[in-house]
Design a protein around this motif. Structure first.
Motif, PDB file in Angstrom:
ATOM      1  N   ARG A  78      54.720  41.426  44.291  1.00 37.96           N
ATOM      2  CA  ARG A  78      54.060  40.792  45.430  1.00 37.96           C
ATOM      3  C   ARG A  78      52.569  40.675  45.133  1.00 37.96           C
ATOM      4  O   ARG A  78      51.979  41.594  44.577  1.00 37.96           O
ATOM      5  N   LYS A  79      52.001  39.545  45.536  1.00 35.53           N
ATOM      6  CA  LYS A  79      50.559  39.356  45.367  1.00 35.53           C
ATOM      7  C   LYS A  79      49.854  39.652  46.681  1.00 35.53           C
ATOM      8  O   LYS A  79      50.313  39.245  47.747  1.00 35.53           O
ATOM      9  N   TYR A  80      48.731  40.359  46.571  1.00 35.64           N
ATOM     10  CA  TYR A  80      47.913  40.699  47.734  1.00 35.64           C
ATOM     11  C   TYR A  80      46.462  40.322  47.472  1.00 35.64           C
ATOM     12  O   TYR A  80      45.962  40.497  46.358  1.00 35.64           O
ATOM     13  N   MET A  81      45.811  39.840  48.505  1.00 36.78           N
ATOM     14  CA  MET A  81      44.362  39.671  48.477  1.00 36.78           C
ATOM     15  C   MET A  81      43.798  40.910  49.149  1.00 36.78           C
ATOM     16  O   MET A  81      44.120  41.207  50.298  1.00 36.78           O
ATOM     17  N   LEU A  82      42.987  41.664  48.419  1.00 32.63           N
ATOM     18  CA  LEU A  82      42.383  42.890  48.940  1.00 32.63           C
ATOM     19  C   LEU A  82      40.933  42.606  49.299  1.00 32.63           C
ATOM     20  O   LEU A  82      40.221  41.930  48.543  1.00 32.63           O
ATOM     21  N   ILE A 103      45.530  43.073  38.028  1.00 32.44           N
ATOM     22  CA  ILE A 103      44.376  42.480  38.697  1.00 32.44           C
ATOM     23  C   ILE A 103      44.203  41.071  38.154  1.00 32.44           C
ATOM     24  O   ILE A 103      43.893  40.874  36.981  1.00 32.44           O
ATOM     25  N   ILE A 104      44.436  40.091  39.012  1.00 34.15           N
ATOM     26  CA  ILE A 104      44.398  38.692  38.604  1.00 34.15           C
ATOM     27  C   ILE A 104      42.979  38.143  38.663  1.00 34.15           C
ATOM     28  O   ILE A 104      42.520  37.464  37.751  1.00 34.15           O
ATOM     29  N   LYS A 105      42.293  38.457  39.731  1.00 35.26           N
ATOM     30  CA  LYS A 105      40.917  38.000  39.887  1.00 35.26           C
ATOM     31  C   LYS A 105      40.212  38.996  40.789  1.00 35.26           C
ATOM     32  O   LYS A 105      40.765  39.411  41.795  1.00 35.26           O
ATOM     33  N   ALA A 106      38.988  39.366  40.422  1.00 34.29           N
ATOM     34  CA  ALA A 106      38.264  40.336  41.240  1.00 34.29           C
ATOM     35  C   ALA A 106      36.774  40.024  41.243  1.00 34.29           C
ATOM     36  O   ALA A 106      36.205  39.652  40.214  1.00 34.29           O
ATOM     37  N   GLU A 107      36.190  40.180  42.417  1.00 38.09           N
ATOM     38  CA  GLU A 107      34.745  40.092  42.598  1.00 38.09           C
ATOM     39  C   GLU A 107      34.354  41.259  43.488  1.00 38.09           C
ATOM     40  O   GLU A 107      34.321  41.138  44.708  1.00 38.09           O
ATOM     41  N   VAL A 108      34.105  42.404  42.861  1.00 38.11           N
ATOM     42  CA  VAL A 108      33.785  43.629  43.585  1.00 38.11           C
ATOM     43  C   VAL A 108      32.576  44.270  42.919  1.00 38.11           C
ATOM     44  O   VAL A 108      32.588  44.507  41.718  1.00 38.11           O
ATOM     45  N   SER A 109      31.543  44.534  43.708  1.00 35.63           N
ATOM     46  CA  SER A 109      30.341  45.201  43.211  1.00 35.63           C
ATOM     47  C   SER A 109      29.982  46.331  44.164  1.00 35.63           C
ATOM     48  O   SER A 109      30.111  46.181  45.381  1.00 35.63           O
ATOM     49  N   PRO A 110      29.529  47.462  43.634  1.00 37.36           N
ATOM     50  CA  PRO A 110      29.165  48.594  44.487  1.00 37.36           C
ATOM     51  C   PRO A 110      28.142  48.197  45.553  1.00 37.36           C
ATOM     52  O   PRO A 110      27.165  47.499  45.275  1.00 37.36           O
ATOM     53  N   GLY A 111      28.418  48.615  46.788  1.00 36.86           N
ATOM     54  CA  GLY A 111      27.500  48.367  47.892  1.00 36.86           C
ATOM     55  C   GLY A 111      27.590  46.980  48.507  1.00 36.86           C
ATOM     56  O   GLY A 111      26.855  46.677  49.437  1.00 36.86           O
ATOM     57  N   LEU A 112      28.470  46.134  47.989  1.00 36.59           N
ATOM     58  CA  LEU A 112      28.628  44.779  48.520  1.00 36.59           C
ATOM     59  C   LEU A 112      30.073  44.549  48.947  1.00 36.59           C
ATOM     60  O   LEU A 112      30.978  45.248  48.495  1.00 36.59           O
ATOM     61  N   THR A 113      30.297  43.566  49.805  1.00 37.51           N
ATOM     62  CA  THR A 113      31.669  43.200  50.135  1.00 37.51           C
ATOM     63  C   THR A 113      32.280  42.531  48.913  1.00 37.51           C
ATOM     64  O   THR A 113      31.573  41.936  48.089  1.00 37.51           O
ATOM     65  N   LEU A 160      45.884  30.826  42.635  1.00 37.93           N
ATOM     66  CA  LEU A 160      45.489  30.170  43.884  1.00 37.93           C
ATOM     67  C   LEU A 160      43.979  29.973  43.995  1.00 37.93           C
ATOM     68  O   LEU A 160      43.411  30.091  45.068  1.00 37.93           O
ATOM     69  N   CYS A 161      43.340  29.644  42.885  1.00 36.11           N
ATOM     70  CA  CYS A 161      41.899  29.369  42.938  1.00 36.11           C
ATOM     71  C   CYS A 161      41.633  28.011  43.591  1.00 36.11           C
ATOM     72  O   CYS A 161      40.522  27.737  44.023  1.00 36.11           O
ATOM     73  N   LYS A 162      42.626  27.154  43.608  1.00 37.97           N
ATOM     74  CA  LYS A 162      42.611  25.843  44.264  1.00 37.97           C
ATOM     75  C   LYS A 162      41.725  24.811  43.579  1.00 37.97           C
ATOM     76  O   LYS A 162      41.441  23.767  44.139  1.00 37.97           O
ATOM     77  N   LEU A 163      41.301  25.077  42.364  1.00 42.22           N
ATOM     78  CA  LEU A 163      40.475  24.112  41.644  1.00 42.22           C
ATOM     79  C   LEU A 163      41.243  22.837  41.304  1.00 42.22           C
ATOM     80  O   LEU A 163      40.658  21.757  41.215  1.00 42.22           O
ATOM     81  N   CYS A 164      42.549  22.950  41.130  1.00 44.86           N
ATOM     82  CA  CYS A 164      43.356  21.765  40.829  1.00 44.86           C
ATOM     83  C   CYS A 164      43.378  20.767  41.990  1.00 44.86           C
ATOM     84  O   CYS A 164      43.501  19.560  41.776  1.00 44.86           O
TER      85      CYS A 164
END
Length: 135
Positions: A3-7, A32-42, A117-121
């Motif tokens: 199952r894929k989840y957006m966290l 992990i398919i795609k991640a944008e996580v930085s300490p102290g930020l959403t 599901l980046c939707k660039l297509c």
């Protein structure tokens, strides 16, 4: 089961080793398919969970107790292959390699399992042959 989840991570959860804890505590393989996580930020992460259904449910509950938002990804990209002119614009936009053109027939190939599901297509296709569908 996969199952894929957006966290979704808040400022207070993005600097903690929550995914590490999840893997250690539960018998869940996480891709992990795609991640944008930085300490102290959403931040956000698209991840595929692979485990028996009960373990995935326990893992999702654990994430909730840690303040991580979870959304099951049920959307899929739909492609009207019969109308495709094989221009390759979508292939150039698809960094996950879900869309490829190559030998032996040099025709567009769509591997749904690689789609993140980046939707660039959706915007790359001049004929607008890609759409989002909820399954």
């Amino acid at each position: 089961m996969k199952r894929k989840y957006m966290l979704s991570f808040s400022e207070s959860t993005s600097d903690r080793p929550i995914i590490h804890d999840l893997i250690k505590r539960f018998d869940v393989c996480i891709n992990i398919i795609k991640a944008e996580v930085s300490p102290g930020l959403t931040g956000s992460m698209l991840a595929e969970f692979d485990a028996p259904e009960e373990e995935i449910e326990r893992a999702v509950r654990f994430l909730g107790t840690q303040g991580v938002g979870t959304a099951l990804v049920t959307d899929q990209i739909r492609f009207r292959e019969d109308r495709c002119i094989q221009c390759g614009n979508c292939v150039l936009a698809c960094f996950s390699k879900a869309l490829t053109i190559g030998p032996p027939d040099w025709r567009l190939s769509f591997r749904r399992e690689n789609c993140i599901l980046c939707k660039l297509c959706l915007t790359a296709c001049p004929q607008h042959l890609f759409t989002i569908a909820n399954d």
